[in-house]
Design a protein around this motif. Structure first.
Motif, PDB file in Angstrom:
ATOM      1  N   ARG A 127      44.715  39.079 -14.494  1.00 46.56           N
ATOM      2  CA  ARG A 127      45.253  37.856 -13.965  1.00 46.56           C
ATOM      3  C   ARG A 127      44.906  37.016 -15.164  1.00 46.56           C
ATOM      4  O   ARG A 127      45.784  35.982 -15.015  1.00 46.56           O
ATOM      5  CB  ARG A 127      44.190  37.583 -12.631  1.00 46.56           C
ATOM      6  CG  ARG A 127      44.938  38.195 -11.406  1.00 46.56           C
ATOM      7  CD  ARG A 127      44.189  37.532 -10.202  1.00 46.56           C
ATOM      8  NE  ARG A 127      42.799  37.337 -10.055  1.00 46.56           N
ATOM      9  CZ  ARG A 127      41.993  38.590  -9.689  1.00 46.56           C
ATOM     10  NH1 ARG A 127      42.431  39.730  -9.385  1.00 46.56           N
ATOM     11  NH2 ARG A 127      40.687  38.244  -9.706  1.00 46.56           N
TER      12      ARG A 127
ATOM     13  N   ALA B 180      47.818  36.967 -17.408  1.00 45.82           N
ATOM     14  CA  ALA B 180      48.923  36.385 -16.998  1.00 45.82           C
ATOM     15  C   ALA B 180      48.802  34.778 -16.812  1.00 45.82           C
ATOM     16  O   ALA B 180      49.800  34.232 -17.390  1.00 45.82           O
ATOM     17  CB  ALA B 180      49.039  36.898 -15.260  1.00 45.82           C
ATOM     18  N   LYS B 181      47.793  34.477 -16.700  1.00 49.70           N
ATOM     19  CA  LYS B 181      47.614  32.778 -16.869  1.00 49.70           C
ATOM     20  C   LYS B 181      47.758  32.339 -18.169  1.00 49.70           C
ATOM     21  O   LYS B 181      48.254  31.283 -18.269  1.00 49.70           O
ATOM     22  CB  LYS B 181      46.369  32.710 -16.283  1.00 49.70           C
ATOM     23  CG  LYS B 181      45.756  30.970 -16.333  1.00 49.70           C
ATOM     24  CD  LYS B 181      46.236  30.440 -15.060  1.00 49.70           C
ATOM     25  CE  LYS B 181      45.801  29.032 -15.111  1.00 49.70           C
ATOM     26  NZ  LYS B 181      46.768  27.767 -15.454  1.00 49.70           N
TER      27      LYS B 181
ATOM     28  N   MET C 206      49.502  33.792 -20.459  1.00 50.37           N
ATOM     29  CA  MET C 206      51.067  33.674 -20.691  1.00 50.37           C
ATOM     30  C   MET C 206      51.870  32.627 -19.774  1.00 50.37           C
ATOM     31  O   MET C 206      52.586  31.806 -20.508  1.00 50.37           O
ATOM     32  CB  MET C 206      51.815  35.157 -20.009  1.00 50.37           C
ATOM     33  CG  MET C 206      51.073  36.267 -20.933  1.00 50.37           C
ATOM     34  SD  MET C 206      51.477  37.799 -20.097  1.00 50.37           S
ATOM     35  CE  MET C 206      53.127  38.017 -20.313  1.00 50.37           C
ATOM     36  N   GLU C 207      51.331  32.371 -18.596  1.00 47.79           N
ATOM     37  CA  GLU C 207      52.032  31.069 -17.852  1.00 47.79           C
ATOM     38  C   GLU C 207      51.640  29.688 -18.720  1.00 47.79           C
ATOM     39  O   GLU C 207      52.433  29.046 -18.660  1.00 47.79           O
ATOM     40  CB  GLU C 207      51.362  31.055 -16.748  1.00 47.79           C
ATOM     41  CG  GLU C 207      51.857  32.406 -15.473  1.00 47.79           C
ATOM     42  CD  GLU C 207      51.290  32.088 -14.275  1.00 47.79           C
ATOM     43  OE1 GLU C 207      51.450  33.125 -13.499  1.00 47.79           O
ATOM     44  OE2 GLU C 207      50.040  31.237 -14.137  1.00 47.79           O
ATOM     45  N   ASP C 208      50.591  29.678 -19.287  1.00 47.22           N
ATOM     46  CA  ASP C 208      49.993  28.481 -19.999  1.00 47.22           C
ATOM     47  C   ASP C 208      50.731  28.432 -21.519  1.00 47.22           C
ATOM     48  O   ASP C 208      50.252  27.422 -21.942  1.00 47.22           O
ATOM     49  CB  ASP C 208      48.510  28.181 -20.136  1.00 47.22           C
ATOM     50  CG  ASP C 208      48.159  28.215 -18.698  1.00 47.22           C
ATOM     51  OD1 ASP C 208      48.858  27.875 -17.803  1.00 47.22           O
ATOM     52  OD2 ASP C 208      46.754  28.459 -18.552  1.00 47.22           O
ATOM     53  N   GLY C 209      51.277  29.457 -21.820  1.00 45.64           N
ATOM     54  CA  GLY C 209      52.160  29.319 -23.172  1.00 45.64           C
ATOM     55  C   GLY C 209      51.156  29.509 -24.336  1.00 45.64           C
ATOM     56  O   GLY C 209      51.167  29.295 -25.548  1.00 45.64           O
ATOM     57  N   ARG C 210      50.054  30.420 -23.996  1.00 45.03           N
ATOM     58  CA  ARG C 210      48.977  30.454 -25.025  1.00 45.03           C
ATOM     59  C   ARG C 210      49.471  31.488 -26.306  1.00 45.03           C
ATOM     60  O   ARG C 210      50.238  32.058 -26.224  1.00 45.03           O
ATOM     61  CB  ARG C 210      47.575  31.057 -24.550  1.00 45.03           C
ATOM     62  CG  ARG C 210      46.832  30.365 -23.440  1.00 45.03           C
ATOM     63  CD  ARG C 210      45.779  29.321 -23.794  1.00 45.03           C
ATOM     64  NE  ARG C 210      44.783  30.117 -24.579  1.00 45.03           N
ATOM     65  CZ  ARG C 210      43.745  30.597 -24.167  1.00 45.03           C
ATOM     66  NH1 ARG C 210      43.566  30.365 -23.082  1.00 45.03           N
ATOM     67  NH2 ARG C 210      42.930  31.290 -25.059  1.00 45.03           N
TER      68      ARG C 210
ATOM     69  N   CYS D 174      50.328  33.995 -28.865  1.00 42.23           N
ATOM     70  CA  CYS D 174      50.374  35.356 -28.614  1.00 42.23           C
ATOM     71  C   CYS D 174      49.307  36.361 -29.072  1.00 42.23           C
ATOM     72  O   CYS D 174      48.882  37.457 -28.430  1.00 42.23           O
ATOM     73  CB  CYS D 174      51.642  35.780 -29.409  1.00 42.23           C
ATOM     74  SG  CYS D 174      53.283  34.992 -28.697  1.00 42.23           S
TER      75      CYS D 174
END
Length: 90
Positions: free
Chosen positions: A20, A23-24, A26-30, A32
């Motif tokens: 999870r 996923a967070k 990725m959602e936050d655009g951290r 790579c």
């Protein structure tokens, strides 16, 4: 059955939280690389959990079959392990 997997269930819940978290991220655009490092941590945790379950299976289910004298059960357990190792090697 649950008792023998108690530690692994806890470990799986921790891994679930890590996933999870990825996923967070990725959602936050951290970044790579940070995300990929977390993937590596999850993969290592899954490998450790998988090996613990395999150890439990070997020490309980396979051992029981080997000492039971039931040739059919012994062959079945050995075939299951061979099949599993074949899948793990891919």
């Amino acid at each position: 059955m649950t008792e023998k997997f108690a530690k692994e269930i806890t470990r799986m819940r921790r891994i679930e939280g890590q996933v999870r978290g990825i996923a967070k991220m990725m959602e936050d655009g951290r970044y790579c690389i940070d995300i990929l490092q977390q993937f590596s941590a999850v993969e290592a945790a899954l490998r450790a959990a998988k090996m613990k379950i395999l150890e439990t299976h070997t020490n309980h289910c396979v051992q029981e079959a080997l000492t039971s004298g039931d040739k059919a059960d012994q062959k079945e357990k050995i075939a299951e392990l061979i099949n599993l190792f074949g899948k793990m090697g891919k």
